[in-house]
Design an enzyme around this catalytic site. Structure first.
Site, mmCIF file in Angstrom:
data_model
loop_
_atom_site.group_PDB
_atom_site.id
_atom_site.type_symbol
_atom_site.label_atom_id
_atom_site.label_comp_id
_atom_site.label_asym_id
_atom_site.label_seq_id
_atom_site.Cartn_x
_atom_site.Cartn_y
_atom_site.Cartn_z
ATOM 1 N N CYS A 413 34.022 30.575 42.740
ATOM 2 C CA CYS A 413 32.631 30.158 42.907
ATOM 3 C C CYS A 413 31.796 31.370 43.278
ATOM 4 C CB CYS A 413 32.500 29.139 44.039
ATOM 5 S SG CYS A 413 32.837 27.466 43.502
ATOM 6 N N GLY A 495 37.434 51.741 32.541
ATOM 7 C CA GLY A 495 37.465 52.316 31.221
ATOM 8 C C GLY A 495 38.605 53.294 31.206
#
Ligand code: NAD
Length: 556
Positions: A413, A495
């Site tokens: 949530c 990355g």
């Protein structure tokens, strides 16, 4: 230093599953909770037999010997001891104190000047480090349950910004059905739209059909598009896969008169050798080429990623909203010569930053009992505590039927700064009263308000140019240690190697009164440092929030 040996039994299990129920195997619930989170992480992984969890090579432990040693140590860890993890290997147990973390982990960290792919791969091959991703080595991976609400929010925000506020009748094109990417099709359909996902690996597609993430899959683009179009024209949601290379599919739509309503991608483009698959190869051919000729594989991957981003840029020039979805697709293309790759905007400043700026972010609670009834009690508690949060209530009504349970039941949530503390207090009370049958692990992704420095994602385009300042995640981790989180982890990642620094944390809600104090500390400082980070950078939402919050920041 503890005198218990760090190695346990050496056999490799056929299958790791998270223990359920109320029986303790450890000396306390804080250790047991972390052990269940480790088991759950592996059980939900993409290649559990290799301890590979998600994000191409994200790994939970150095090797099986380390795994067994961790289990052994956690089972014997006393309430005032701390287990120390170095890139997936348990290295020590120290006496600390009862309010300190039970586990501290540092993973994939390299000295900055040496933090490059070649050196990392060399060290990994030597068995000296692992790629910990965000939640793999911090043992907080919960399958696509973890990313689902964030993905739902992102596509919802995309509809608000670009699609007149409504996904109904519209088709989102994306790529990748891996650990994270598989959240995309249900997230789009929960927003009322139709998702078309290009995935090259038929096994991944089959798995997502089994788990209910997809409604159907197709071998030809014509069939797939016809199905998507028909579904969208009826105004009905849908989740479909096409077994194809995502770059080819994007190129097709860049040339065709048929246009999706928006385009993004979650293939593993952050790793062009072990994650991304070059065009023109089946998954088996790709595996064989990677093994036999990695240099050629890499060249072909670079060529494909450039075509992929050029096609997205072309779609953008035709008026189709495109965005990068956190997989470094633009960076990979830019590094190979697509100089305007960053004209594709990132989902982060577009959709997520305003939430992070005020400390709103993804917490998730994992029901360690394994009992879905406990999950229902927790969901109900959230709805009762925050009746005015419309997004949260919509999400909590849809999630039980739309989010497949993977391993231990978990719910993510997005909660506001003060709401995090309030919710965790409530859950701790429910554990104390027995209304929830066993303790709860509360964790979050590293992708959160104050936990990550990643200039190509979380901190891209900060107003003061501080994108690459790496101090904030260290401060976050130190504050979480001081506050008494049960597990604190600090990772490099992002990355390619050297791309980001991030911090993770887990708190076990065992129902004890002293846990309430730890909750107050951790769930204040963890999002609080995020508000400070954004206010310090001059993000207007953070500056405004800081003025009306209880955080003592902005000191100079
Ligand atoms: P994964 O490695 O589990 O799955 C990637 C999937 O992409 C695989 O199923 C693979 O077969 C498929 N694929 C690779 N190249 C392809 C191509 N050219 N065409 C079609 N399919 C291709 O990875 P994941 O955990 O799903 O993560 C995906 C990416 O998203 C990673 O780069 C990860 O770092 C990033 N990520 C983003 C967020 C976010 O917040 N947006 C969060 C976590 C991870």
């Amino acid at each position: 230093m503890n005198d218990t040996p760090l190695a346990g039994p050496q056999t490799r299990p056929n299958e790791v599953r998270a223990a359920e129920g109320t029986e303790l195997r450890c000396l306390g619930w804080r250790q047991e909770g972390i052990l269940r989170m480790l088991e759950n992480t592996i059980a939900n992984g993409e290649r559990p037999e290799d301890l590979i969890i998600y994000g191409s090579t994200g790994q939970a432990a150095r090797n099986w010997e380390s795994y067994h040693a961790i289990v052994h140590q956690l089972k014997n860890l006393k309430d005032d001891e701390t287990l120390v993890m170095q890139s997936g290997k348990p290295v020590a147990v120290f006496r600390s104190h009862t309010g300190a973390p039970r586990v501290m982990a540092a993973t994939s960290n390299l000295v900055p000047r040496h933090a490059n792919r070649e050196e990392f791969d060399r060290l990994r091959e030597e068995g000296l480090t692992i790629h910990g991703q965000y939640t793999a080595a911090s043992w907080a991976y919960i399958g696509s349950q973890g990313i689902m609400q964030g993905t739902y929010e992102t596509f919802g925000a995309c509809a608000q910004k670009f699609l007149d506020g409504d996904f109904t009748g519209k088709i989102a094109l994306t790529g990748g059905l891996g650990g994270m990417g598989s959240a995309q099709p249900p997230a789009v359909s929960m927003n009322g739209g139709v998702a078309l996902v290009a995935e090259i690996d038929p096994a991944r597609i089959a798995r997502r059909l089994d788990t209910g993430h997809l409604d159907a899959a197709f071998d030809t683009l014509e069939e797939a598009w016809a199905q998507c179009r028909a579904q969208a024209d009826r105004g009905e949601p849908g989740a479909y896969a096409i077994c194809a290379n995502a770059a080819d599919v994007c190129e097709h739509f860049a040339e065709s008169d048929d246009k999706p309503a928006c385009v993004t991608d979650q293939t593993s483009a952050h790793n062009l050798l072990f994650g991304y698959v070059p065009s023109g190869l089946t998954i088996e051919e790709a595996r064989a080429l990677r093994e036999s000729d990695p240099d050629t594989y890499l060249e072909r991957s670079k060529d494909t990623v450039c075509r992929h981003v050029r096609a997205m840029l072309k779609l953008q020039s035709q008026g189709v909203p495109v965005f990068e979805y956190g997989n470094d697709l633009r960076g990979a293309a830019f590094d190979s010569g697509v100089t305007d790759a960053f004209d594709v905007p990132s989902f982060m400043p577009l959709f997520i930053r305003p939430s992070f700026a005020r400390g709103r972010g993804p917490v998730r609670w994992v029901l360690l009992s394994g009992d879905v009834k406990d999950q229902q009690v927790a969901d109900q508690a959230a709805m009762e505590l925050f009746p005015d949060d419309v997004l949260l209530n919509t999400w909590l009504k849809l999630a039980p039927e739309r989010v497949p349970i993977e391993g231990l039941p978990a719910r993510t949530c997005w909660l506001e700064y003060g709401a995090r503390r309030k919710m965790m207090r409530r859950l701790n009370d429910l554990v104390a009263s027995g209304e929830i049958s066993a303790p709860i692990a509360v964790t979050r992704d590293h992708l959160d308000s104050g936990a990550t420095a990643f200039p190509r994602r979380e901190t891209e385009g900060m107003p003061d140019g501080s994108d690459a300042i790496g101090d904030w995640p260290y401060l976050n981790a130190m504050l979480n240690v001081a506050g008494g989180a049960d597990m604190v982890a600090i990772h490099q990642n992002g990355g390619d190697i050297g791309g980001s620094i991030s911090a993770g944390m887990t708190v076990i809600l065992d129902g004890k009164p002293e846990t309430a104090d730890r909750i107050d500390r951790v769930f204040t400082t963890d999002p609080g440092i995020g508000v400070i980070r954004h206010a310090d950078a001059g993000v207007p939402e953070a500056e405004a929030f800081l003025k009306q919050s209880d955080i003592r920041g902005g000191l100079v």
